[in-house]
Design an enzyme around this catalytic site. Structure first.
Site, PDB file in Angstrom:
ATOM      1  CG  ASP A   1      -1.881   0.620   1.123  1.00 26.98           C
ATOM      2  OD1 ASP A   1      -2.518   1.502   0.011  1.00 26.98           O
ATOM      3  OD2 ASP A   1      -3.014   1.297   1.770  1.00 26.98           O
TER       4      ASP A   1
ATOM      5  CG  ASP B   1      -3.629   3.785  -3.870  1.00 26.34           C
ATOM      6  OD1 ASP B   1      -3.811   3.126  -4.252  1.00 26.34           O
ATOM      7  OD2 ASP B   1      -3.363   4.919  -2.614  1.00 26.34           O
ATOM      8  CD  GLU B   2      -6.149  -1.730  -2.232  1.00 24.98           C
ATOM      9  OE1 GLU B   2      -5.821  -2.671  -0.987  1.00 24.98           O
ATOM     10  OE2 GLU B   2      -5.933  -0.993  -2.371  1.00 24.98           O
TER      11      GLU B   2
END
Length: 475
Positions: free
Chosen positions: A25, A140-141
């Site tokens: 993350d 973003d993950e």
């Protein structure tokens, strides 16, 4: 493997305990990207707004740095409300007694999604290189199944086990912890932004672990420690519990994951349907879902960071190596490609891409190298800090390759050339990169991540976790 089974851990402690899953993350990703190109903002409260123009008061907070959150700024908050909590730094005047205190003011910037996609591409290139199975959830993950790359074995002789250096319940340092640290360091070194990583035997626990120590954290939850790790956490921390479900559980007297794990699954099913039974299993550390890719990639790329250099031999040697690696990966995956491109990053962080389209899909490592080197010639004499090679418009279906007769640098548009003579030019005389159809080549980032497996209507349940509002699909 060196070491051995962790003390107190039996093979049957957790279903699928052999699996090693990472949840990666990116911390305050948009803010981290802005600090990458504006290092002077390090440590300052920073707000990135969507629908926001510099100096205005309209729009909403896309992400707030941890320094900004200390003032109460949260994702999805109206910019006007954020400004009441954290005045704009530009309005701070030490000579004006009515101006905000500079130490209690922050920076406000508009979203620059194209730039964030470039940085995300660097992150994803690292993740693809570090895992055989990758599930991209958002910009973003991501989840990584690294079972074939590492293990839960102790990192050292069992007679002298080193203590874990990670946050969380792990007491002994494992090979999995070492590999997670390697992934974090590569992201920091090659993409320039921090990431938090959760390590666990299953996806839902890895997700909880990555949220447990932010920013730039590492939490390792080995087999046998999953349920104890989760037990004391509030239900809101369990993956899949949103505000509505949290309230429903509280009305049932369920406040913690331990309460949820001890609850009657039939009653949970009556109140929440299948979702209730699934949350019951997750609270007990039971999650047998496999990490599955979100779909076939749109492109394959490989990049290499350099000390800023204008040395032509070094640049060409780097591109040759990258081209060979990308062509190898395409062949291993059994895919053909229709476009070959390069990426050149000039200091401090000016990203340039060039591409050439082919008449049809091919599998030709020599051609990848030749075209990449031709495209690199546009940057002759320029200093670069990073180079990349990409093949795109992938074709995974079995089909005959197109004939490449006529694919010569001197041919014109429509006969297999890149049509450079007909492309718009930059002020410095260079051609603007295109995707072969006249459009600008801006999609270096492969694939379009989608939200992970939520049921229809579950958007109201979705939490941002890292305080970053979703901007939807990249494209």
């Amino acid at each position: 493997m060196a070491g051995g089974t962790l003390p107190g851990t039996d093979a049957d402690d957790d279903a699928g305990s052999d699996r090693v899953v990472f949840h990666v993350d990116m911390d305050c990703f948009y803010a981290s990207c802005e600090r990458l190109r504006r290092p002077e903002m390090a440590g300052e409260p920073l707000v990135v707004g969507m629908g926001y123009e510099a100096g205005e008061t309209i729009g909403a907070v896309a992400t707030a740095s941890y320094e900004a959150r200390a003032f109460g700024v949260e994702s999805a908050m109206p910019i006007s409300e954020a400004l009441e909590l954290l005045p704009r730094r530009a309005n701070a005047d030490p000579d004006d007694p009515d101006a905000p205190d500079p130490d209690e003011a922050g920076r406000y910037l508009p979203v620059d999604l194209d730039y964030y996609k470039e940085v995300a591409g660097d992150v994803k290139a690292v993740l693809r290189d570090c895992a055989d199975v990758l599930r991209e959830v958002s910009v973003d993950e991501a989840y990584l199944d690294v079972t074939d790359r590492t293990a839960w074995d102790a990192a050292g002789d069992s007679a002298d086990l080193p203590p874990s250096a990670a946050a969380g319940p792990a007491e002994t340092r494992t090979l999995a912890e070492g590999y997670a640290r390697h992934v974090k360091q590569r992201i920091e070194r090659e993409a320039g932004v921090p990431a938090s990583v959760g390590v666990a035997p299953n996806m839902s626990t890895a997700k909880v672990a990555s949220d447990a120590d932010k920013p730039d954290g590492l939490v390792v939850v080995p087999p046998g420690e999953v349920e104890p790790f989760l037990a004391s956490l509030p239900t809101a921390e369990i993956h899949g519990v949103g505000p509505v479900t949290e309230r429903t559980l509280a009305e049932m007297g369920i406040e913690t994951a331990g309460d949820l794990a001890a609850a009657d699954p039939d009653r949970l099913g009556e109140e929440l349907g299948d979702r209730g039974r699934e949350l019951y299993r997750r609270a007990r550390g039971e999650d047998d879902r496999e990490v599955t890719p979100t779909g076939l990639p749109k492109s394959l790329s490989r990049e290499s960071s350099l000390s800023a250099t204008a040395d032509e031999d070094r640049k060409r040697e780097t591109v040759r190596a990258l081209a060979a690696d990308v062509a190898r990966r395409a062949r291993e995956r059994g895919c053909l490609y229709r476009t070959i491109g390069i990426k050149a990053v000039e200091p401090p962080y000016e990203v340039n891409t060039r591409a050439r389209s082919l008449p049809g899909p091919v599998d030709d490592p020599d051609l990848v190298e030749s075209v990449a080197l031709d495209l690199l010639d546009e940057f002759a004499g320029d200093r670069v800090r990073k180079l990349g090679v990409r093949v795109s418009k992938l074709d995974f279906a079995e089909s005959d390759q197109a004939t490449l007769g006529g694919f010569d640098a001197g041919d014109g548009p429509g006969d297999g050339s890149d049509g450079a003579a007909d492309r718009p030019r930059r002020s410095d005389g260079r051609t603007t990169a295109t995707d072969g159809n006249g459009g600008k080549l801006t999609d270096w980032v492969d694939g379009e991540p989608t939200a992970e497996g939520d049921a229809p209507g579950a958007d109201a349940e979705r939490r941002t976790g890292d305080g970053q509002a979703s901007l939807g699909d990249w494209e």
